[in-house]
Scaffold this motif. Structure first.
Motif, PDB file in Angstrom:
ATOM      1  N   LEU A  34       0.845  -1.197   0.000  1.00 52.85           N
ATOM      2  CA  LEU A  34       0.000   0.000   0.000  1.00 52.85           C
ATOM      3  C   LEU A  34       0.876   1.239   0.000  1.00 52.85           C
ATOM      4  O   LEU A  34       0.410   2.344  -0.213  1.00 52.85           O
ATOM      5  CB  LEU A  34      -0.891   0.012   1.246  1.00 52.85           C
TER       6      LEU A  34
ATOM      7  N   ALA B 117      -0.946  -1.548  -7.414  1.00 53.58           N
ATOM      8  CA  ALA B 117      -2.358  -1.947  -7.385  1.00 53.58           C
ATOM      9  C   ALA B 117      -2.508  -3.341  -7.973  1.00 53.58           C
ATOM     10  O   ALA B 117      -3.260  -4.181  -7.463  1.00 53.58           O
ATOM     11  CB  ALA B 117      -3.205  -0.943  -8.156  1.00 53.58           C
ATOM     12  N   TYR B 118      -1.774  -3.592  -9.042  1.00 49.37           N
ATOM     13  CA  TYR B 118      -1.820  -4.905  -9.689  1.00 49.37           C
ATOM     14  C   TYR B 118      -1.301  -5.992  -8.740  1.00 49.37           C
ATOM     15  O   TYR B 118      -1.917  -7.063  -8.588  1.00 49.37           O
ATOM     16  CB  TYR B 118      -0.990  -4.856 -10.976  1.00 49.37           C
TER      17      TYR B 118
ATOM     18  N   ARG C  91      -1.170  -5.855  -5.435  1.00 48.78           N
ATOM     19  CA  ARG C  91      -2.126  -6.024  -4.335  1.00 48.78           C
ATOM     20  C   ARG C  91      -3.274  -6.930  -4.746  1.00 48.78           C
ATOM     21  O   ARG C  91      -3.739  -7.768  -3.995  1.00 48.78           O
ATOM     22  CB  ARG C  91      -2.710  -4.663  -3.912  1.00 48.78           C
ATOM     23  N   ASN C  92      -3.713  -6.709  -5.979  1.00 45.48           N
ATOM     24  CA  ASN C  92      -4.834  -7.499  -6.461  1.00 45.48           C
ATOM     25  C   ASN C  92      -4.467  -8.970  -6.616  1.00 45.48           C
ATOM     26  O   ASN C  92      -5.224  -9.861  -6.267  1.00 45.48           O
ATOM     27  CB  ASN C  92      -5.303  -6.929  -7.802  1.00 45.48           C
TER      28      ASN C  92
ATOM     29  N   PHE D 156      -6.145  -8.777   1.875  1.00 44.97           N
ATOM     30  CA  PHE D 156      -6.139  -8.004   3.124  1.00 44.97           C
ATOM     31  C   PHE D 156      -7.296  -8.378   4.037  1.00 44.97           C
ATOM     32  O   PHE D 156      -8.414  -8.590   3.578  1.00 44.97           O
ATOM     33  CB  PHE D 156      -6.275  -6.508   2.825  1.00 44.97           C
TER      34      PHE D 156
END
Lengths: 414, 233
Positions: B55, B79-80, B82-83, B88
């Motif tokens: 993040l 973001a990619y 994290r996805n 989370f």
């Protein structure tokens, strides 16, 4: 953008409307008014086109017309002077032909307007709202318009008040399609006439469909059926196109004398050509278009600012949601599109409501005025396009702000 | 090696003050491990979690996740990651309040372009894993705290991430429900998931195999606690 994201954004958008009905409505009010304005104005202009252009179109080119009033759409009451005007008479027609050197021929035309519109009927086929008038054999020469089938009316038809008629091209096509109209009997406003001829197709200048939609009968037959119609329109042919201005001067001079107009007073009649009217008409519609653009731009601008404002509120309210979405993998453009789609569907709903309101307005205008309402599909689409476009322009900034938010801060936002 | 950080620093400036929230943390975590990060508030454990969870980007140092050097990635690349790699679980659940449980679980799949049919199938499967298949159409406010956290867990699992990252997952739950959730984490670990839990409670931390103690932005000590569990806690 991916399709799954698109439908997701649409669902979010409609969810927002459901939860914030009043707020959403107030937001789209400006867009609604702007679009309603566009649709309302266009329908008025198209209505004008249909009725006024129709009148202009039924006139021939290179022909001088003489009548009590200028053609057009009468809004409200006429002035006292206008209401007291005398009609143009058959004697005026004779005088013009005999006393104006620049005039070659005159064709008096006496019109009848049935309340609810004229009709012509053959068996069970009906033509609605044709113009219906009486005239003399000179009509052909004056209007430079000739029969293509059968014959024109003759002096004998006029003299013996024969129940014969000549059909405009479109009337003949509609009533008879492939049949030969000549010799058939038709009903016009309840009277029976024998068709003796069909006029050639005239060019439609403004696409109103009036140029070829008429039924004409001998002059004296007309006065026998409608003795109450004493006001004529005259169609006058000049000896050459160059002599049109001279002919107009001579006719004006003669009629002023015959009608006893004092030298310091304006004409109490109208002498005009199709070209004059076209110019006037184009000026008028130009003004209306300009007014429409100004009013609807203001509406759309106000609407755009409203959309921007509410989207900024929405971004703040949903900071946490933005954080969640970013944490689980939404990219900047996903968030950007989410808010853009929300703004444009909000505004698009405003557009649809505006279109409906505009159409209702047009119907209302048609109800209380002589303007028929007509809204072309193209303008409905343009109105909708504007509403969505405004949202895209004014929604960019809030959406951009949302897309730039930091996910960590968003997740701790209360 | 699933996670490898080398001398990781995170420095903030608040007004004129410079805060070194994370100061040279170097940890290594293997695939399939169950790790807890413990420390009092202000120890920098949240900042470290943000860094491990992609993040946030470190001020200095390197971070390798699943073979990728993520310390130098752009926002969209993160973001990619994290996805794809991280699931989370938050203390406050962080579910979308107006969406059903099923839709909440579907969300990560929406952002990687999974088709609608596949999304629903996977989301249902994830909800089944956390024993909530009978609550799919409920909204978060119609669910108990424990159920909400299980929805959040299903959302974390749905994309088959390399790592499940939980930040005080029992912080908003009563003890009994908290214990249930921790049992669920244990089961997910036994099924092969890598789990990192950030907490300030030792009772929660000992569910893990290994604990990193954080103080003043540094790893103070590391403890293997497998023997506590095995001794029949």
């Amino acid at each position: 953008m991916r399709l799954s994201g698109f439908t997701e954004s649409l669902l979010i958008a409609f969810g927002t409307f459901r939860t914030h009905k009043m707020r959403s409505f107030l937001t789209i009010l400006g867009v609604l008014i702007g679009v309603a304005c566009i649709i309302g104005m266009v329908s008025i202009i198209k209505g004008l086109d249909k009725s006024m252009a129709g009148q202009i179109e039924s006139l021939g080119s290179n022909v001088i017309y003489v009548s009590k009033f200028k053609p057009g759409i009468q809004m409200g009451r006429r002035s006292e002077e206008e209401r007291n005007r005398k009609g143009i008479t058959f004697e005026d027609a004779v005088a013009v032909r005999e006393n104006c050197p620049a005039v070659e021929a005159v064709s008096p035309q006496n019109y009848y307007h049935r309340p609810g519109g004229n009709y012509a009927k053959y068996r069970n086929i009906e033509v609605t709202r044709p113009s219906f008038f009486g005239t003399i054999p000179d009509y052909e020469v004056v209007n430079n318009s000739f029969v293509v089938e059968g014959r024109f009316i003759t002096d004998a038809d006029v003299k013996f008040r024969a129940y014969v008629c000549i059909l405009g091209y479109d009337v003949a096509k509609t009533l008879f399609e492939n049949l030969d109209p000549v010799g058939k009997k038709i009903l016009v406003n309840g009277d029976r006439f024998t068709v003796v001829g069909v006029m050639e197709k005239k060019e439609e200048l403004l696409g109103s469909g009036h140029a070829n939609n008429f039924v004409l009968i001998p002059y004296d037959t007309f006065t026998k059926i409608h003795p109450e119609e004493k006001e004529l329109a005259l169609a006058v042919k000049a000896r050459s196109p160059e002599l049109i201005p001279a002919a107009i001067d001579q006719i004006t001079e003669l009629l002023r004398r015959r009608r006893g107009v004092p030298y310091d007073k304006p004409d109490d009649f109208a002498v005009f050509t199709q070209e004059n009217l076209m110019d006037m008409y184009k000026q008028l519609t130009g003004i209306i278009y300009l007014a429409m653009i100004v009013i609807s731009s203001i509406g759309l601008l106000v609407g755009g600012v409203g959309v921007m404002n509410i989207m900024l509120v929405s971004v703040t309210e949903r900071t946490r949601e933005i954080g969640i979405r970013k944490a689980i993998g939404a990219k900047r453009k996903d968030i950007l599109w989410q808010f853009l789609i929300e703004a444009s569907s909000l505004s698009g709903i405003g557009g649809v409501l505006g279109i409906i309101l505009g159409l209702l307005f047009a119907q209302l205008v048609a109800l209380v005025s002589p303007l028929p309402a007509a809204v072309p599909l193209l303008w409905v689409l343009i109105g909708f396009g504007f509403s969505v476009g405004v949202a895209l322009i004014f929604g960019i900034y809030p959406a951009y702000r949302a897309s730039k938010l930091n996910p960590i801060e968003c997740l701790h936002y209360e | 090696m699933l996670i490898k950080t080398v001398d990781l620093w995170k420095t903030y400036t608040v007004g004129t003050e410079t805060i070194h929230a994370v100061q040279g943390v170097s940890v290594e975590i293997e695939k399939g491990e169950y790790v807890a990060i413990m420390g009092p508030s202000g120890s920098g454990k949240s900042t470290l979690m943000n860094l491990i969870g992609c993040l946030d980007s470190p001020t200095r140092g390197e971070y390798h996740l699943n073979g990728r050097r993520v310390s130098a990635m752009s926002d969209d690349e993160l973001a990619y990651i994290r996805n794809k790699e991280i699931g989370f679980v938050f203390q406050t659940f962080n579910l979308l309040p107006r969406a059903s449980a099923l839709h909440n679980v579907e969300l990560p799949l929406i952002y990687n372009g999974t088709s609608s049919g596949e999304r629903i199938r996977k989301a249902k499967e994830a909800l089944k894993t956390v024993d909530l298949e009978d609550r799919m159409t409920h909204r978060p406010n119609e669910l108990s705290g424990g159920q909400r956290q299980r929805v959040a867990l299903a959302r974390a699992l749905v994309n088959n991430p390399a790592l499940i990252l939980a930040d005080e997952p029992t912080g908003n739950l009563d003890t009994a429900t908290g214990a249930e959730i921790m049992e669920l984490f244990g089961r997910l670990h036994r099924e092969g998931n890598t789990i990192i839990i950030v907490t300030h409670e030792r009772d929660i931390a000992i569910y893990a195999d290994r604990i990193f103690y954080l103080r003043d932005g540094k790893v103070e000590k590391e403890e293997d606690v497998r023997h506590i569990k095995n001794s029949g806690n």
